[in-house]
Design a protein around this motif. Structure first.
Motif, PDB file in Angstrom:
ATOM      1  N   THR A 122     -20.634  -1.723   0.432  1.00 43.00           N
ATOM      2  CA  THR A 122     -21.668  -2.637   0.172  1.00 43.00           C
ATOM      3  C   THR A 122     -22.398  -2.308  -1.352  1.00 43.00           C
ATOM      4  N   HIS A 123     -22.323  -1.192  -1.557  1.00 40.05           N
ATOM      5  CA  HIS A 123     -22.938  -0.956  -3.093  1.00 40.05           C
ATOM      6  C   HIS A 123     -22.287  -1.306  -4.083  1.00 40.05           C
ATOM      7  N   PHE A 124     -20.756  -1.242  -3.886  1.00 40.15           N
ATOM      8  CA  PHE A 124     -19.888  -1.880  -5.076  1.00 40.15           C
ATOM      9  C   PHE A 124     -19.582  -3.015  -5.031  1.00 40.15           C
ATOM     10  N   ASN A 125     -19.327  -3.668  -3.617  1.00 45.48           N
ATOM     11  CA  ASN A 125     -18.595  -4.752  -3.584  1.00 45.48           C
ATOM     12  C   ASN A 125     -19.450  -5.973  -2.809  1.00 45.48           C
ATOM     13  N   GLY A 126     -20.895  -5.586  -2.739  1.00 46.11           N
ATOM     14  CA  GLY A 126     -21.911  -6.444  -2.152  1.00 46.11           C
ATOM     15  C   GLY A 126     -22.100  -6.525  -0.805  1.00 46.11           C
ATOM     16  N   PRO A 127     -23.183  -7.154  -0.249  1.00 49.35           N
ATOM     17  CA  PRO A 127     -23.447  -7.274   1.229  1.00 49.35           C
ATOM     18  C   PRO A 127     -22.472  -7.771   2.159  1.00 49.35           C
ATOM     19  N   LEU A 130      -4.329  17.751  16.797  1.00 47.95           N
ATOM     20  CA  LEU A 130      -3.644  17.716  15.472  1.00 47.95           C
ATOM     21  C   LEU A 130      -3.547  16.026  15.394  1.00 47.95           C
ATOM     22  N   ARG A 131      -2.822  15.547  16.699  1.00 47.02           N
ATOM     23  CA  ARG A 131      -2.786  14.117  16.429  1.00 47.02           C
ATOM     24  C   ARG A 131      -4.017  13.348  16.298  1.00 47.02           C
ATOM     25  N   GLN A 132      -5.081  13.719  16.501  1.00 51.56           N
ATOM     26  CA  GLN A 132      -6.359  13.035  16.435  1.00 51.56           C
ATOM     27  C   GLN A 132      -6.973  13.335  15.049  1.00 51.56           C
ATOM     28  N   LEU A 133      -6.391  14.548  14.282  1.00 49.68           N
ATOM     29  CA  LEU A 133      -6.850  14.602  13.085  1.00 49.68           C
ATOM     30  C   LEU A 133      -5.982  13.655  11.938  1.00 49.68           C
ATOM     31  N   SER A 134      -4.954  13.734  12.183  1.00 50.64           N
ATOM     32  CA  SER A 134      -3.921  12.902  11.628  1.00 50.64           C
ATOM     33  C   SER A 134      -4.542  11.518  11.532  1.00 50.64           C
ATOM     34  N   VAL A 135      -5.019  11.072  12.693  1.00 50.30           N
ATOM     35  CA  VAL A 135      -5.606   9.538  12.855  1.00 50.30           C
ATOM     36  C   VAL A 135      -6.866   9.489  12.010  1.00 50.30           C
ATOM     37  N   GLU A 136      -7.754  10.467  12.111  1.00 47.97           N
ATOM     38  CA  GLU A 136      -9.114  10.546  11.388  1.00 47.97           C
ATOM     39  C   GLU A 136      -8.785  10.432   9.841  1.00 47.97           C
ATOM     40  N   LEU A 137      -7.864  11.264   9.454  1.00 39.15           N
ATOM     41  CA  LEU A 137      -7.456  11.373   8.040  1.00 39.15           C
ATOM     42  C   LEU A 137      -6.928   9.892   7.508  1.00 39.15           C
ATOM     43  N   CYS A 138      -5.973   9.082   8.266  1.00 41.91           N
ATOM     44  CA  CYS A 138      -5.553   7.903   8.137  1.00 41.91           C
ATOM     45  C   CYS A 138      -6.810   7.081   8.003  1.00 41.91           C
ATOM     46  N   ARG A 139      -7.564   7.086   8.970  1.00 43.76           N
ATOM     47  CA  ARG A 139      -8.971   6.190   8.897  1.00 43.76           C
ATOM     48  C   ARG A 139      -9.578   6.100   7.823  1.00 43.76           C
ATOM     49  N   ILE A 140      -9.907   7.237   7.260  1.00 44.26           N
ATOM     50  CA  ILE A 140     -10.627   7.384   6.156  1.00 44.26           C
ATOM     51  C   ILE A 140     -10.020   6.998   4.938  1.00 44.26           C
ATOM     52  N   ALA A 141      -8.726   7.348   4.692  1.00 43.85           N
ATOM     53  CA  ALA A 141      -7.700   6.804   3.814  1.00 43.85           C
ATOM     54  C   ALA A 141      -7.792   5.246   3.559  1.00 43.85           C
ATOM     55  N   TYR A 142      -7.715   4.582   4.945  1.00 43.44           N
ATOM     56  CA  TYR A 142      -7.505   3.230   5.112  1.00 43.44           C
ATOM     57  C   TYR A 142      -8.922   2.665   4.729  1.00 43.44           C
ATOM     58  N   ALA A 143      -9.990   2.983   5.268  1.00 40.61           N
ATOM     59  CA  ALA A 143     -11.348   2.748   4.705  1.00 40.61           C
ATOM     60  C   ALA A 143     -11.445   2.487   3.214  1.00 40.61           C
ATOM     61  N   TRP A 144     -10.932   3.553   2.620  1.00 40.21           N
ATOM     62  CA  TRP A 144     -11.095   3.919   1.188  1.00 40.21           C
ATOM     63  C   TRP A 144     -10.371   3.056   0.516  1.00 40.21           C
ATOM     64  N   ASP A 145      -9.212   2.497   0.917  1.00 37.53           N
ATOM     65  CA  ASP A 145      -8.306   1.430   0.194  1.00 37.53           C
ATOM     66  C   ASP A 145      -8.965   0.114   0.427  1.00 37.53           C
ATOM     67  N   GLN A 146      -9.456   0.003   1.647  1.00 35.97           N
ATOM     68  CA  GLN A 146     -10.189  -1.624   1.607  1.00 35.97           C
ATOM     69  C   GLN A 146     -11.588  -1.443   0.818  1.00 35.97           C
ATOM     70  N   ILE A 147     -12.458  -0.422   0.516  1.00 39.41           N
ATOM     71  CA  ILE A 147     -13.040  -0.576  -0.406  1.00 39.41           C
ATOM     72  C   ILE A 147     -12.745  -0.753  -1.833  1.00 39.41           C
ATOM     73  N   LEU A 148     -11.346  -0.214  -2.155  1.00 35.05           N
ATOM     74  CA  LEU A 148     -10.817  -0.427  -3.408  1.00 35.05           C
ATOM     75  C   LEU A 148     -10.174  -2.075  -3.624  1.00 35.05           C
ATOM     76  N   ALA A 149      -9.799  -2.507  -2.536  1.00 40.24           N
ATOM     77  CA  ALA A 149      -9.396  -3.765  -2.463  1.00 40.24           C
ATOM     78  C   ALA A 149     -10.659  -4.783  -2.841  1.00 40.24           C
ATOM     79  N   SER A 150     -11.698  -4.396  -2.427  1.00 40.44           N
ATOM     80  CA  SER A 150     -13.020  -5.116  -2.774  1.00 40.44           C
ATOM     81  C   SER A 150     -13.212  -6.261  -2.074  1.00 40.44           C
ATOM     82  N   ASP A 151     -12.507  -6.802  -1.264  1.00 40.13           N
ATOM     83  CA  ASP A 151     -12.871  -8.113  -0.612  1.00 40.13           C
ATOM     84  C   ASP A 151     -12.813  -7.957   0.935  1.00 40.13           C
ATOM     85  N   VAL A 152     -13.374  -6.788   1.489  1.00 39.80           N
ATOM     86  CA  VAL A 152     -13.241  -6.577   2.925  1.00 39.80           C
ATOM     87  C   VAL A 152     -14.604  -6.121   3.448  1.00 39.80           C
ATOM     88  N   SER A 153     -15.453  -7.020   4.257  1.00 28.37           N
ATOM     89  CA  SER A 153     -16.657  -6.543   4.634  1.00 28.37           C
ATOM     90  C   SER A 153     -16.211  -5.358   5.609  1.00 28.37           C
TER      91      SER A 153
END
Length: 144
Positions: free
Chosen positions: A59-64, A110-133
């Motif tokens: 929300t800081h970079f892409n608006g509310p 280990l499986r849960q850790l891999s999911v958490e890492l993917c979740r963080i990476a996915y969220a970061w990608d959505q921020i960079l896409a800039s059009d996802v609330s």
């Protein structure tokens, strides 16, 4: 949480020097401690904190409401957090591989850790896409 708090927290979770969070409260630091056999897994709690920080960053970079925003977002200063997020993802992946090789965690953890890492990476990608609330919208579909 405001943007400055989110930025400090992301730096701490990347386990960078001169942050105010103790190593046990850091995502990457906590994984390192697990590899040293000095800590119990708490990475899910840390990952949730990181996602909350990323929501603030979004929300800081892409608006509310990035989904309904018209025009381009201003990412000219996103480098303020990019190194921290990169450190969380790359440090997390490196330690995931180490923990897997050492057989330091059970397969479910280990499986849960891999999911958490993917979740963080996915969220970061959505921020960079800039059009996802909702930065985790659709993540469950990617795992199906």
């Amino acid at each position: 949480m405001n943007y400055e708090e989110a930025k400090r927290s992301l730096a701490s979770h990347a386990n960078l020097p001169e942050t105010d969070l103790p190593i046990e409260g850091s995502f990457v630091g906590g994984l390192w401690l697990i590899a040293q056999k000095n800590a119990d897994p708490r990475f899910m709690q840390h990952a949730d904190e990181i996602i909350n920080c990323l929501r603030t960053v979004n929300t800081h970079f892409n608006g509310p409401d990035p989904t309904s925003r018209s025009g381009r977002s201003d990412h000219s200063r996103i480098s303020e957090v990019a190194y921290f997020v990169s450190g969380i993802i790359s440090g997390g992946l490196t330690l995931y591989l180490k923990l897997n090789r050492m057989r330091q965690l059970d397969q479910d953890s280990l499986r849960q850790l891999s999911v958490e890492l993917c979740r963080i990476a996915y969220a970061w990608d959505q921020i960079l896409a800039s059009d996802v609330s909702d930065i985790l919208e659709g993540f469950d579909i990617t795992l199906a």
